[in-house]
Scaffold this motif. Structure first.
Motif, short mmCIF file in Angstrom:
data_model
loop_
_atom_site.label_atom_id
_atom_site.label_comp_id
_atom_site.label_asym_id
_atom_site.label_seq_id
_atom_site.Cartn_x
_atom_site.Cartn_y
_atom_site.Cartn_z
N TRP A 187 0.83 -1.20 0.00
CA TRP A 187 0.00 0.00 0.00
C TRP A 187 0.87 1.25 0.00
O TRP A 187 1.97 1.27 0.56
N ASP A 188 0.35 2.31 -0.59
CA ASP A 188 1.04 3.60 -0.56
C ASP A 188 0.02 4.72 -0.61
O ASP A 188 -1.12 4.53 -1.03
N ARG A 189 0.44 5.89 -0.15
CA ARG A 189 -0.42 7.07 -0.12
C ARG A 189 0.04 8.04 -1.19
O ARG A 189 1.24 8.27 -1.36
N TYR A 190 -0.91 8.67 -1.88
CA TYR A 190 -0.61 9.63 -2.94
C TYR A 190 -1.36 10.92 -2.63
O TYR A 190 -2.59 10.93 -2.62
N CYS A 212 -5.27 6.27 -1.52
CA CYS A 212 -4.37 5.15 -1.25
C CYS A 212 -4.64 4.05 -2.27
O CYS A 212 -5.76 3.88 -2.76
#
Length: 490
Positions: A187-190, A212
């Motif tokens: 997972w990653d946040r943008y 996300c």
């Protein structure tokens, strides 16, 4: 052979060198960069009497404590309902929630005080609203972790109905006392709230100014899997756990994503999330008292997940948007059509903007403070176009200290920034709450730190300090609501 005499001589030499340095070092320090300089206390700072110009905040603290004691009485199961309801025409309820004298009142551009009328009208007619109304609390790290918002939520939901913490991110910027969230690898946040994420080729960042998604290699078939778990604790009070719906907001997937939703450990629903779009919703009805929820996703392409909302169908929802490092100048960088869809769907009736602290260290003069205020003014105009039904409350910056010699004092441009933000609030027909004045004014942060209700960075409140500020803010808000009800209608 080392002797006490050698130690004494060594210390004398060191102190002599330091003393000489205190005479020779430039009073304003040595410039290193725009944000950093090298300073050394002058000799007279060590012996001069400390300045006693920090305000006496004892009355402010006493007032906040009195309000908190009222809250504790109200949560006593054997206590009577302590909301005093005064009869008004058409069965309107006047909430007399406090007998304390206000420290700082919300300010308006004119005597009519109409800037919050849309919101107050919604509260007044809450029983006629087809669905819950929303309060979006945007701010920087001063409100992260649900600080300040949690108290407003507890009070408004207690008095006007509603339950649940509202909007939360699947990868929150900071942990919350209410929701504990965990997720699988990949997972990653943008985001766009502090700077534009260059990995994102579009501007569909959603109402929380970030989304996300997960990226995994997947199995031999190319399918990707991921999970996210949400646990709601009882730390946010009874109302925060009294929700019966979960809404998932997503978009942007190139293909359908299979989704399993577990509520209280039980598989509640399995279905596909639709592909494409920038504003898709999926609603789940929840089991009674189930406070742990889990999504399991399987597919070829992750959607952009804009967040989930834990809520009830009626009443008031208060959403905390604590955006660390943000100056609040991101609204006009989000897809206008998408932002309007969110605001309309959520039935937003009040937007709180609490920014300025992250900008202050970069300001060099009054003109720069006014320039930043102008930038925020353009954001307000964008918000008003996207959410014309919503009132806007601007909260000015809290006191922020810088070190001057051996003492902490208010940043020299803080009042200029506060004044500029107040002016653009009035120019934009927004209400304004002066947090700096509410704290006690000049050098009040030092007093708050001394009381143990602000952090040692002389910038942020402690959790207890944030609660005190929230009680004072709410007292002013509900006072104006009462006055709105009593005012003769034209």
């Amino acid at each position: 052979m080392h002797t006490p005499k050698h130690t004494l001589i060594f210390l004398a030499v060191i102190f002599g060198l330091l003393g000489g340095l205190s005479f020779l070092f430039p009073e304003k320090g040595i410039y290193l960069s725009e944000r950093f300089s090298l300073t050394f206390p002058a000799f007279n700072h060590f012996f001069a009497e400390k300045k006693s110009d920090k305000p006496d905040i004892s009355k402010i603290i006493a007032i906040a404590d009195a309000e908190e004691k009222i809250d504790k009485i109200k949560t006593d199961p054997v206590a009577k309902d302590s909301l005093i309801v005064e009869s008004l025409p058409n069965n309107q309820k006047l909430i007399i929630d406090t007998t304390i004298k206000l420290v700082t009142t919300i300010q308006y551009k004119n005597a009519e005080k109409t800037s919050l009328s849309n919101f107050f009208n919604s509260l007044k007619n809450i029983s006629e609203e087809p669905k819950s109304i929303r309060v979006l609390h945007y701010g920087d790290s001063q409100i992260e972790g649900d600080r300040i918002s949690d108290y407003l939520r507890m009070k408004l939901q207690t008095q006007f109905g509603g339950g649940g913490p509202g909007l939360i991110s699947l990868m929150p910027v900071a942990p919350s006392v209410i929701n504990r969230i965990s997720w699988s690898e990949g997972w990653d946040r943008y985001g766009i709230f502090s700077y534009r994420d260059k990995r994102v080729p579009h501007n569909n960042f959603g109402v929380m100014a970030h989304f996300c998604k997960f990226i995994l290699a997947g199995d031999s078939s190319g399918k990707k899997t991921a999970w996210v778990k949400i646990i709601t604790t009882k730390s946010g009070g009874a109302k925060a756990t009294q929700y019966n719906k979960l809404k998932l907001f997503y978009g942007g997937s190139k293909s359908k994503m299979f989704c399993e939703f577990y509520d209280g450990g039980i598989l509640k629903e399995s279905d596909s999330l639709q592909k494409g779009g920038s504003f898709n919703t999926k609603e789940y009805s929840l089991l009674p008292n189930a406070l742990n929820h889990e999504f399991k996703f399987t597919g070829n392409d992750s959607p952009d997940f804009y967040g989930v909302s834990l809520e009830t169908g009626r009443g008031v929802m208060i959403d905390n948007m604590g955006l660390r490092g943000s100056s609040g100048t991101f609204f006009n960088q989000i897809n206008y059509a998408q932002l309007k869809q969110f605001y309309d769907y959520l039935n937003v009736r009040l937007i709180i903007l609490q920014f300025g602290g992250n900008t202050l260290p970069y300001l060099k003069d009054k003109a720069m403070a006014e320039t930043f205020a102008g930038y925020l003014k353009s954001q307000i105009y964008t918000i008003k176009k996207m959410a014309p039904q919503a009132s806007i409350l601007v909260i000015g910056p809290a006191d922020m200290s810088v070190k001057e010699g051996t003492e902490y004092v208010t940043h020299p441009l803080l009042e200029d920034l506060r004044n500029a933000l107040r002016q653009i609030s009035f120019d934009s027909d927004c209400a304004f709450f002066d947090m700096y004045d509410c704290m006690g004014g000049k050098n009040s942060m030092v007093a708050w730190v001394d009381q143990g209700i602000a952090a040692k960075d002389y910038i942020h409140f402690s959790p207890h300090g944030a609660r005190k500020i929230a009680t004072l803010l709410y007292a002013s808000l509900i006072n104006d609501y009462n006055n709105f009800l009593k005012a003769p209608k034209q």
